[in-house]
Design a protein around this motif. Structure first.
Motif, PDB file in Angstrom:
ATOM      1  N   LYS A 109       0.842  -1.190   0.000  1.00 53.44           N
ATOM      2  CA  LYS A 109       0.000   0.000   0.000  1.00 53.44           C
ATOM      3  C   LYS A 109       0.879   1.241   0.000  1.00 53.44           C
ATOM      4  CE  LYS A 109      -3.514  -2.400   2.759  1.00 53.44           C
ATOM      5  NZ  LYS A 109      -4.260  -2.399   4.044  1.00 53.44           N
ATOM      6  N   ALA A 110       0.329   2.328  -0.545  1.00 56.63           N
ATOM      7  CA  ALA A 110       1.017   3.623  -0.542  1.00 56.63           C
ATOM      8  C   ALA A 110       0.023   4.705  -0.143  1.00 56.63           C
ATOM      9  CB  ALA A 110       1.610   3.938  -1.913  1.00 56.63           C
ATOM     10  N   SER A 111       0.499   5.699   0.627  1.00 57.78           N
ATOM     11  CA  SER A 111      -0.377   6.797   1.019  1.00 57.78           C
ATOM     12  C   SER A 111      -0.857   7.579  -0.194  1.00 57.78           C
ATOM     13  CB  SER A 111       0.354   7.728   1.995  1.00 57.78           C
ATOM     14  OG  SER A 111       1.540   8.242   1.400  1.00 57.78           O
ATOM     15  N   GLU A 112      -0.051   7.608  -1.249  1.00 58.66           N
ATOM     16  CA  GLU A 112      -0.433   8.212  -2.526  1.00 58.66           C
ATOM     17  C   GLU A 112       0.109   7.318  -3.641  1.00 58.66           C
ATOM     18  OE1 GLU A 112      -2.237  10.841  -2.887  1.00 58.66           O
ATOM     19  OE2 GLU A 112      -2.123  11.936  -0.998  1.00 58.66           O
ATOM     20  N   GLY A 113      -0.712   7.037  -4.629  1.00 61.77           N
ATOM     21  CA  GLY A 113      -0.241   6.247  -5.754  1.00 61.77           C
ATOM     22  C   GLY A 113      -0.667   4.796  -5.680  1.00 61.77           C
ATOM     23  N   VAL A 114      -0.293   4.053  -6.735  1.00 62.12           N
ATOM     24  CA  VAL A 114      -0.693   2.658  -6.866  1.00 62.12           C
ATOM     25  C   VAL A 114       0.524   1.830  -7.256  1.00 62.12           C
ATOM     26  CG1 VAL A 114      -2.178   1.029  -8.096  1.00 62.12           C
ATOM     27  CG2 VAL A 114      -3.019   3.343  -7.587  1.00 62.12           C
ATOM     28  N   PHE A 115       0.730   0.714  -6.553  1.00 57.54           N
ATOM     29  CA  PHE A 115       1.815  -0.204  -6.875  1.00 57.54           C
ATOM     30  C   PHE A 115       1.474  -0.999  -8.135  1.00 57.54           C
ATOM     31  CE2 PHE A 115       3.307   0.284  -2.484  1.00 57.54           C
ATOM     32  CZ  PHE A 115       4.681   0.289  -2.697  1.00 57.54           C
ATOM     33  N   SER A 116       2.502  -1.314  -8.903  1.00 54.19           N
ATOM     34  CA  SER A 116       2.297  -2.186 -10.053  1.00 54.19           C
ATOM     35  C   SER A 116       1.902  -3.590  -9.601  1.00 54.19           C
ATOM     36  CB  SER A 116       3.571  -2.245 -10.911  1.00 54.19           C
ATOM     37  OG  SER A 116       4.668  -2.706 -10.126  1.00 54.19           O
ATOM     38  N   GLU A 117       2.373  -3.999  -8.431  1.00 55.32           N
ATOM     39  CA  GLU A 117       2.003  -5.292  -7.837  1.00 55.32           C
ATOM     40  C   GLU A 117       1.481  -5.011  -6.432  1.00 55.32           C
ATOM     41  OE1 GLU A 117       2.015  -8.117  -9.302  1.00 55.32           O
ATOM     42  OE2 GLU A 117       3.176  -7.718 -11.108  1.00 55.32           O
ATOM     43  N   GLN A 118       0.166  -4.782  -6.334  1.00 53.70           N
ATOM     44  CA  GLN A 118      -0.394  -4.484  -5.022  1.00 53.70           C
ATOM     45  C   GLN A 118      -0.525  -5.731  -4.161  1.00 53.70           C
ATOM     46  OE1 GLN A 118      -3.830  -1.841  -6.475  1.00 53.70           O
ATOM     47  NE2 GLN A 118      -3.199  -0.876  -4.567  1.00 53.70           N
ATOM     48  N   THR A 119      -0.813  -6.869  -4.793  1.00 58.56           N
ATOM     49  CA  THR A 119      -0.988  -8.126  -4.066  1.00 58.56           C
ATOM     50  C   THR A 119      -0.112  -9.191  -4.716  1.00 58.56           C
ATOM     51  OG1 THR A 119      -3.276  -7.535  -3.529  1.00 58.56           O
ATOM     52  CG2 THR A 119      -2.633  -9.838  -3.261  1.00 58.56           C
ATOM     53  N   LEU A 120       0.654  -9.866  -3.887  1.00 63.55           N
ATOM     54  CA  LEU A 120       1.546 -10.928  -4.363  1.00 63.55           C
ATOM     55  C   LEU A 120       1.309 -12.185  -3.539  1.00 63.55           C
ATOM     56  CD1 LEU A 120       4.838  -8.841  -4.622  1.00 63.55           C
ATOM     57  CD2 LEU A 120       3.479  -9.656  -6.542  1.00 63.55           C
ATOM     58  N   SER A 121       1.618 -13.343  -4.139  1.00 57.23           N
ATOM     59  CA  SER A 121       1.486 -14.628  -3.448  1.00 57.23           C
ATOM     60  C   SER A 121       2.739 -15.459  -3.674  1.00 57.23           C
ATOM     61  CB  SER A 121       0.260 -15.406  -3.956  1.00 57.23           C
ATOM     62  OG  SER A 121      -0.934 -14.685  -3.716  1.00 57.23           O
ATOM     63  N   LEU A 122       3.132 -16.159  -2.635  1.00 58.05           N
ATOM     64  CA  LEU A 122       4.237 -17.108  -2.716  1.00 58.05           C
ATOM     65  C   LEU A 122       3.795 -18.405  -2.057  1.00 58.05           C
ATOM     66  CD1 LEU A 122       7.320 -14.908  -1.687  1.00 58.05           C
ATOM     67  CD2 LEU A 122       6.704 -15.652  -3.990  1.00 58.05           C
ATOM     68  N   GLU A 123       4.162 -19.529  -2.668  1.00 58.90           N
ATOM     69  CA  GLU A 123       3.754 -20.811  -2.099  1.00 58.90           C
ATOM     70  C   GLU A 123       4.530 -21.115  -0.828  1.00 58.90           C
ATOM     71  OE1 GLU A 123       3.892 -24.026  -4.814  1.00 58.90           O
ATOM     72  OE2 GLU A 123       2.378 -23.195  -6.157  1.00 58.90           O
ATOM     73  N   THR A 124       5.863 -21.033  -0.917  1.00 56.08           N
ATOM     74  CA  THR A 124       6.691 -21.465   0.216  1.00 56.08           C
ATOM     75  C   THR A 124       7.924 -20.583   0.307  1.00 56.08           C
ATOM     76  OG1 THR A 124       5.991 -23.747  -0.150  1.00 56.08           O
ATOM     77  CG2 THR A 124       7.900 -23.410   1.265  1.00 56.08           C
ATOM     78  N   LEU A 125       8.322 -20.311   1.530  1.00 54.76           N
ATOM     79  CA  LEU A 125       9.594 -19.650   1.801  1.00 54.76           C
ATOM     80  C   LEU A 125      10.344 -20.531   2.797  1.00 54.76           C
ATOM     81  CD1 LEU A 125      11.161 -17.064   1.052  1.00 54.76           C
ATOM     82  CD2 LEU A 125      10.326 -16.068   3.182  1.00 54.76           C
ATOM     83  N   ALA A 126      11.390 -21.190   2.301  1.00 58.49           N
ATOM     84  CA  ALA A 126      12.128 -22.145   3.122  1.00 58.49           C
ATOM     85  C   ALA A 126      12.916 -21.427   4.216  1.00 58.49           C
ATOM     86  CB  ALA A 126      13.071 -22.960   2.242  1.00 58.49           C
ATOM     87  N   PRO A 127      13.330 -22.152   5.259  1.00 56.67           N
ATOM     88  CA  PRO A 127      14.155 -21.542   6.300  1.00 56.67           C
ATOM     89  C   PRO A 127      15.419 -20.915   5.717  1.00 56.67           C
ATOM     90  CG  PRO A 127      13.358 -23.677   7.024  1.00 56.67           C
ATOM     91  CD  PRO A 127      12.979 -23.551   5.583  1.00 56.67           C
ATOM     92  N   LEU A 128      15.736 -19.707   6.189  1.00 54.93           N
ATOM     93  CA  LEU A 128      16.918 -18.936   5.787  1.00 54.93           C
ATOM     94  C   LEU A 128      16.878 -18.512   4.318  1.00 54.93           C
ATOM     95  CD1 LEU A 128      19.716 -20.913   7.669  1.00 54.93           C
ATOM     96  CD2 LEU A 128      18.306 -19.020   8.483  1.00 54.93           C
ATOM     97  N   GLN A 129      15.713 -18.583   3.702  1.00 55.44           N
ATOM     98  CA  GLN A 129      15.582 -18.150   2.310  1.00 55.44           C
ATOM     99  C   GLN A 129      15.124 -16.692   2.252  1.00 55.44           C
ATOM    100  OE1 GLN A 129      12.668 -20.329   0.037  1.00 55.44           O
ATOM    101  NE2 GLN A 129      13.172 -19.294  -1.889  1.00 55.44           N
TER     102      GLN A 129
END
Length: 601
Positions: A247-267
């Motif tokens: 989110k931004a107080s002003e403006g719009v992100f090119s990627e407002q919502t992202l998804s990731l399946e898995t984030l391994a330990p120390l990754q």
């Protein structure tokens, strides 16, 4: 034969190396189903989940219990057909690797939730190998472990937990879980010393850390804005089903919502994201925020957030620069009376034209050469730069800061203002100051008056000066000279004086005196002092009586006639006359009284 034995032995060693480590640490893993996504599919539609593909072959909604036929493909090859419904047949498992759950069948669509089977290292060493004898108690948080009995092959281990007390028999390398939050593993039995060695384990946890940072602390209005998002799992367990909201107080992100399946330990995952800022938001501080959510294999949720501020410049910008020589440090350098070009550059980064008002200022000792004032009004086209220039000349040496140029404009009823940086300039050169004074501003006829001429070199260069002065017609030079020439070092002052006398009374103006010199640019220069005013009175009158009488008579003769009485004076005369008359009237009865008394006596 010998060679064959070596080959068989090598094969056995390889098998042991490849099999034993895996089996030795299987106790730290969990058999879990990992969420892979939710899908709504109609007849003939497909969904891909890594190496698997699901296709809806048939969908029947008219039956009392809606149902469907699902085809399963693996690596592009057809593998299985499943009949499913939203009731008893709502779950199917293929090859103990893919689980399909039916969430519902409605409106010509079947809703599916898909999982994949995985083994994940969950249990993390809590207490390294520790020895216990019978009767000893080892504490690990809220869990207490003690040995109640042991033999060469088995050990009785007691575990007291928050949920109760457990007694279990352990063989070598056996492990048991308690409350799904604590594990005990028997490592070694030392019969000779009547000791056992155990290890304890606890479930690991994800430790998610997120940081969002703009590529710069400030941006121009027409400069692309980008941010770097870094997501790190510092824990010992994978984070799954990750959702990222930007989110931004002003403006719009090119990627407002992202998804990731898995984030391994120390990754760590780094993502670059663009940010579109509207023109109305320029000239402000912008705040960007990212929020991350996810869970572990058991469904426990984890969250992290980060924020960062940066400044976006206004869509109108202004710069002020001096054209000329620069020192090694980049500072502007000029000489006295050198012409300097000042440049104002205005840039419109908006998609529409803007009407601007520009004002500027310079120090008082800087003289404008080609303009009468420093105010301009203009319209600047979209994505265009306009330039305004003017010439100034510094008159005295020193360090100077030229004023800030200011541009103002109106947008949607609001007034905006942008200020330039004020450039600095070092002025070198000569600067001669002339001052003229007298010892008295009032004198009598024939009295000697001393005139002082002061010449000061206030610059940083030596100068050669020539002084020229003049006197009123009715003044006579007594001593000294009206001219002088010489050299003055930087900061040096010269005082020259002469004496004069006036033969007639009156008011006089001593004219300004002139100084000619050559500046450091070999230019012939002339400066002038201020004029001096003074008054000469008449000579004092003699004390001889005859002369005094004659003077008095002359004064009486020449005395002007009295002017007519004013209204106030007339009123005063009438009042005093009335009072006098009143006093006379009051005395008459007194006089009569005394006269009668004298007669009768």
């Amino acid at each position: 034969m010998k060679r064959t034995a070596h080959v068989i032995f090598s094969i056995l060693i390889i098998l042991l190396i490849s099999i034993y480590p895996t089996s030795a640490y299987d106790f730290q893993q969990e058999d879990i189903w990992v969420y892979k996504g939710s899908f709504e599919l109609g007849p003939g539609e497909k969904a891909s989940i890594e190496r698997y593909t699901l296709k809806v072959y048939n969908l029947d909604q008219e039956a009392a219990e809606p149902s469907a036929v699902i085809l399963v493909y693996k690596n592009g090859d057809f593998k299985k057909t499943y009949y499913v419904d939203a009731g008893p047949n709502n779950q199917r498992i293929y090859d103990n690797d893919l689980k399909i759950e039916v969430a519902g069948i409605a409106s010509g669509k079947i809703s599916l939730v898909v999982y994949e089977h995985e083994f994940e290292k969950v249990w993390v060493l809590s207490t390294p190998k520790a020895s216990l004898s019978k009767g000893d108690v080892m504490q690990d948080g809220a869990y207490a472990i003690s040995i109640t009995n042991f033999s060469t092959k088995e050990v009785d281990i007691s575990v007291a937990s928050p949920s109760g007390k457990y007694e279990n028999i352990f063989a070598l390398r056996d492990y048991k879980k308690y409350d799904n939050a604590f594990m005990v593993r028997l490592v070694y039995i030392d019969s000779a010393k009547s000791q056992v060695f155990i290890e304890t384990y606890r479930p690991g946890k994800p430790d998610v850390e997120v940081a969002i940072s703009p590529s710069n602390d400030s941006f121009e209005a027409d400069e692309p804005v980008s941010c770097i998002l870094r997501l790190t799992n510092n824990g010992s367990l994978s984070l799954r089903g990750i959702k990222i909201d930007n989110k931004a107080s002003e403006g719009v992100f090119s990627e407002q919502t992202l998804s990731l399946e898995t984030l391994a330990p120390l990754q760590t995952v780094a993502l670059a994201m663009g940010l579109e800022i509207p023109a109305a938001a320029t000239g402000r501080s912008i705040s960007v925020t990212t929020e991350v959510s996810g869970g572990d294999y058991s469904g426990d949720a984890y969250y992290a957030t980060d924020a960062h501020d940066f400044f976006i410049g206004p869509y109108i910008s202004i710069t002020k620069e001096i054209s000329g020589n620069k020192s090694l440090s980049g500072k502007n350098i000029a000489s006295t009376r050198e012409q300097l070009k000042v440049s104002l550059k205005l840039k419109n980064m908006k998609d529409l034209p803007v009407a601007l008002k520009v004002t500027d200022s310079v120090p008082e000792s800087f003289r404008l050469q080609d303009t009468g004032n420093l105010e301009w009004e203009m319209q600047i086209d979209p994505h265009t730069t306009n330039e305004v220039t003017y010439i100034v000349t510094p008159s005295i040496p020193g360090n100077f800061t030229l004023g800030n140029a200011v541009v103002t404009w109106e947008d949607n009823g609001n007034m905006y203002e942008v200020t330039s940086v004020a450039p600095e300039v070092l002025v070198n050169g000569s600067y001669v100051v002339a001052e003229k004074a007298v010892n008295t501003g009032y004198a009598m006829e024939g009295e000697i008056v001393t005139v002082t001429l002061q010449v000061s070199n206030m610059g940083d260069k030596e100068v050669e000066v020539s002084i020229h002065d003049s006197m009123p017609v009715d003044a006579d030079l007594v001593t000294g000279s009206l001219e002088w020439a010489g050299k003055l070092a930087p900061g040096e002052t010269s005082l020259q004086s002469y004496e004069i006398v006036f033969s007639e009374a009156g008011e006089y103006i001593l004219p300004e005196f002139e100084i000619d010199y050559t500046d450091n640019q070999m230019k012939e220069m002339t400066v002038y002092s201020e004029q001096v005013e003074m008054y000469i009175d008449r000579e004092v009158v003699s004390e001889d009586p005859d002369e005094y009488e004659a003077s008095s008579m002359t004064s009486a003769i020449n005395e002007p006639q009295a002017s007519e009485l004013t209204n106030v004076q007339a009123a005063g005369f009438l009042v005093s006359s009335f009072l006098s008359l009143l006093c006379i009237v009051a005395l008459i009865p007194v006089a009569v009284f005394y006269f009668i008394r004298k007669v009768y006596n």
